[in-house]
Design an enzyme around this catalytic site. Structure first.
Site, short mmCIF file in Angstrom:
data_model
loop_
_atom_site.label_atom_id
_atom_site.label_comp_id
_atom_site.label_asym_id
_atom_site.label_seq_id
_atom_site.Cartn_x
_atom_site.Cartn_y
_atom_site.Cartn_z
N ASN A 23 0.81 -1.23 0.00
CA ASN A 23 0.00 0.00 0.00
C ASN A 23 0.84 1.27 0.00
OD1 ASN A 23 0.73 -0.62 2.67
ND2 ASN A 23 -0.91 0.64 3.46
N GLY A 64 1.89 -6.12 7.29
CA GLY A 64 0.99 -6.74 6.32
C GLY A 64 -0.29 -7.17 6.99
N THR A 115 -3.22 -9.37 8.97
CA THR A 115 -3.22 -10.06 10.27
C THR A 115 -3.05 -11.57 10.09
OG1 THR A 115 -4.46 -8.31 11.34
CG2 THR A 115 -4.65 -10.49 12.32
N THR A 143 -1.39 -13.17 7.71
CA THR A 143 0.02 -13.45 7.40
C THR A 143 0.84 -13.28 8.68
OG1 THR A 143 -0.44 -12.37 5.28
CG2 THR A 143 1.84 -12.98 5.71
N GLU A 149 3.31 -5.42 12.36
CA GLU A 149 2.38 -4.31 12.15
C GLU A 149 1.29 -4.83 11.23
OE1 GLU A 149 2.54 -1.56 13.73
OE2 GLU A 149 4.55 -1.80 14.55
P1 NDP Z 1 0.09 -9.45 3.14
O1 NDP Z 1 0.08 -9.95 4.54
O2 NDP Z 1 -0.58 -10.24 2.11
O3 NDP Z 1 1.59 -9.28 2.63
C1 NDP Z 1 2.55 -8.48 3.28
C2 NDP Z 1 3.94 -8.97 2.89
O4 NDP Z 1 4.13 -10.28 3.40
C3 NDP Z 1 4.15 -9.09 1.38
O5 NDP Z 1 5.49 -8.78 1.08
C4 NDP Z 1 3.84 -10.54 1.15
O6 NDP Z 1 4.36 -11.03 -0.04
C5 NDP Z 1 4.48 -11.18 2.37
N1 NDP Z 1 3.99 -12.51 2.70
C6 NDP Z 1 2.81 -13.08 2.39
N2 NDP Z 1 2.75 -14.35 2.87
C7 NDP Z 1 3.92 -14.57 3.51
C8 NDP Z 1 4.47 -15.69 4.22
N3 NDP Z 1 3.80 -16.82 4.36
N4 NDP Z 1 5.69 -15.56 4.76
C9 NDP Z 1 6.38 -14.41 4.64
N5 NDP Z 1 5.93 -13.32 3.96
C10 NDP Z 1 4.71 -13.40 3.41
O7 NDP Z 1 -0.46 -7.97 3.19
P2 NDP Z 1 -0.74 -7.01 1.97
O8 NDP Z 1 0.50 -6.86 1.14
O9 NDP Z 1 -2.00 -7.45 1.32
O10 NDP Z 1 -0.96 -5.62 2.72
C11 NDP Z 1 -2.17 -5.20 3.22
C12 NDP Z 1 -2.22 -5.41 4.70
O11 NDP Z 1 -1.17 -4.73 5.34
C13 NDP Z 1 -3.51 -4.85 5.32
O12 NDP Z 1 -4.03 -5.78 6.23
C14 NDP Z 1 -3.02 -3.62 6.06
O13 NDP Z 1 -3.81 -3.25 7.16
C15 NDP Z 1 -1.66 -4.05 6.49
N6 NDP Z 1 -0.86 -2.89 6.80
C16 NDP Z 1 -0.56 -2.63 8.11
C17 NDP Z 1 0.16 -1.50 8.46
C18 NDP Z 1 0.54 -1.22 9.88
O14 NDP Z 1 1.42 -0.42 10.08
N7 NDP Z 1 -0.07 -1.84 10.85
C19 NDP Z 1 0.59 -0.54 7.43
C20 NDP Z 1 0.22 -0.92 6.09
C21 NDP Z 1 -0.49 -2.05 5.80
P3 NDP Z 1 3.41 -11.05 -1.36
O15 NDP Z 1 3.10 -9.67 -1.70
O16 NDP Z 1 4.21 -11.72 -2.38
O17 NDP Z 1 2.21 -11.85 -0.99
#
Ligand code: NDP
Length: 481
Positions: free
Chosen positions: A150, A226, A228, A230, A248
């Site tokens: 994002n 990312g 919750t 994940t 986070e």
């Molecule tokens: P994801 O959890 O899908 O992915 C986040 C990252 O983790 C990506 O790089 C993803 O890779 C990677 N990932 C996915 N699966 C695994 C795994 N099994 N092991 C290790 N890494 C993994 O989140 P999104 O990218 O969809 O982001 C949106 C989410 O992030 C929303 O829930 C949002 O609220 C949260 N967020 C939280 C923030 C905070 O500060 N609290 C700030 C910004 C966003 P890939 O892209 O290849 O799947």
């Protein structure tokens, strides 16, 4: 078609298995580059490079590390427009947003921690007549940083910068959906003279490259932002290996509006806090609670403004909103609009996909959407949508609004609008949230603790919190002679 490369051991290299993933441009729905589909072999190479680089990097003074990091900040700043355009193309956000928010903040992240490390002091505790303790803080070693799509470079650098400043070597993975500015960052690091192996950027899917970072025995800490679900998986996998974890995660933030607020200021900011970055900011206020005496006035003014939003392609200088990040994400957001209807909600404006003229006719554009008439505890009001969708709900008392605001499993941030000083403090104090803004939104001081409670995460980023996370304390006691 352009092929992105991994940045490992100071070099830009292809993934060992020579496999690639399509990289889509959300504004057009077309593939425009290819991303390394890295696996554990590439992560292993990155870890080995980091291991070789660690003794020297950790042995430098904070000031010396900071100088290199400042060059990285300057390198991004010098290419500001190119970075902003790349971020907008990769993510779908307006270029104007990327050039005012995302990229300047990535510059600040590097320059802030480049100097913060010089002020980071060790603690000492004197025991009268007994002796004294001093606590050293050493880098952990090799750490993993995994970030979402994002705010791609903004959040990627928010993790990498404190990790490097504290003397760690990093293996980092940006979201596979938005890898481009992380790729440009590797070019900047090479130009800035970042020693080989200190920062390694490995592209690929979460389930392969990300998972290999989480499972690697030599990676001692994971900083993850990312979803919750994940985060839950990462905690389950990394905890038995005794890794340090900073998570986070998601949010479902309340925006609480009392009748005595500065209405115009509130309205202007609420438009941003609802729909900035197409509502894809973890801090967006997606549940808006309005005190009943101004409910109708707010609804009318809010709907009137939002229904005139200019949703356009990222390069349009007049775009107020761009495309959402991907087709699956657009479909997910639309499915929540359908759910809201099933749950008895009324769509006051929006709710549909927008089809712009060619070449943007296959892009992922959504109308900003306002929904009313939903129960506070229905799924639409409890689950994270992470798109341009907000609900509005009236309330009568402070108790009632606090109950509704705190009713979700999340606890990231909250916004409170009131001119009543003691009520502002009282409500802020009782909200389940790691961050509360009173009469504003998204004002960030990089020294402050950042993060959420409940299902929104574990640990805090920002300022000393981040430097503490990325270091191991050792307490040494000395007896009085
Ligand atoms: P994801 O959890 O899908 O992915 C986040 C990252 O983790 C990506 O790089 C993803 O890779 C990677 N990932 C996915 N699966 C695994 C795994 N099994 N092991 C290790 N890494 C993994 O989140 P999104 O990218 O969809 O982001 C949106 C989410 O992030 C929303 O829930 C949002 O609220 C949260 N967020 C939280 C923030 C905070 O500060 N609290 C700030 C910004 C966003 P890939 O892209 O290849 O799947």
């Amino acid at each position: 078609m352009e092929k992105l490369r991994n940045y490992i051991d100071g070099q830009l290299i292809a993934p060992k298995a020579s496999k690639y993933i399509d990289n889509y441009e959300p504004a057009t729905g077309k593939v425009y580059s290819l991303i390394p589909d890295s696996d554990e072999t590439d992560i292993e190479l990155a870890v080995q490079a980091a291991e070789r680089a660690f003794p020297k990097w950790a042995g430098l003074s904070g000031e010396a590390r900071g100088k290199i990091m400042q060059k990285v900040a300057d390198g991004i700043e010098a290419r500001m427009q190119e970075f902003a355009e790349a971020e907008a193309k990769d993510n779908g956000k307006p270029v104007s947003l990327a050039s005012h928010v995302d990229i300047p903040r990535a510059v600040s992240n590097f320059s802030f921690f480049a100097t913060a490390i010089r002020h980071f002091a060790n603690e000492s505790h004197y025991m009268e007549g007994v002796g004294f303790n001093y606590t050293t803080r050493k880098p952990i070693g090799i750490v993993g940083c995994i970030s979402p799509w994002n705010l791609p470079l903004y959040l990627f650098s928010w993790k990498i910068a404190p990790a490097l400043a504290a003397g760690n070597c990093v293996v980092a993975k940006p979201s596979e959906i938005t890898p481009y500015t992380a790729y440009l960052l590797s070019e900047v690091c090479i130009e800035a003279g970042m020693p080989a192996g200190v920062l390694n950027i490995v592209h690929g899917l979460g389930t392969s490259a990300g998972d290999a970072i989480v499972k690697h025995k030599k990676i001692k800490a994971i900083s993850f932002t990312g979803g919750t679900k994940t985060g839950e998986y990462i905690a389950r996998t990394a905890a038995p290996m005794f890794k340090k974890l900073s998570l986070e995660l998601g949010g479902k933030n309340p925006n609480i509006i009392f009748a005595d607020c500065d209405f115009d200021d509130m309205l202007k900011t609420t438009i941003r806090s609802s729909f900035a970055n197409q509502g894809q900011i973890c801090l967006c206020g997606s549940r808006i609670f309005i005190e009943r005496p101004i409910y109708e006035k707010f609804k009318e003014a809010f709907v009137a403004k939002i229904s005139k939003t200019n949703v356009s392609f990222p390069q349009d200088p007049n775009a107020q909103m761009g495309a959402v990040v991907s087709k699956p994400h657009m479909e997910k957001v639309l499915s929540y609009v359908e759910l809201a209807k099933e749950e008895g909600g009324t769509i006051l404006t929006g709710g549909k996909q927008i089809h712009l003229p060619a070449p943007h006719d296959q892009g992922y554009y959504l109308e900003p959407t306002i929904i009313e008439g939903l129960a506070y505890d229905c799924r639409t009001n409890q689950e994270e949508i992470f798109g341009p969708v907000v609900t509005i709900t009236p309330f009568d008392t402070e108790e009632e609004v606090l109950m509704m605001a705190n009713s979700t499993s999340y606890g990231l941030s909250a916004t409170v609008w009131t001119q009543h000083l003691s009520r502002a403090h009282r409500v802020a104090d009782r909200l389940d949230a790691g961050l509360v803004w009173i009469n504003d939104w998204l004002v960030r001081d990089l020294r402050t603790a950042f993060g959420g409670v409940k299902a929104s995460g574990v640990g805090r980023e920002g300022g000393w919190e981040a430097l503490r996370f990325f270091t191991e304390p050792k307490n040494i006691f000395v007896k009085n002679g």
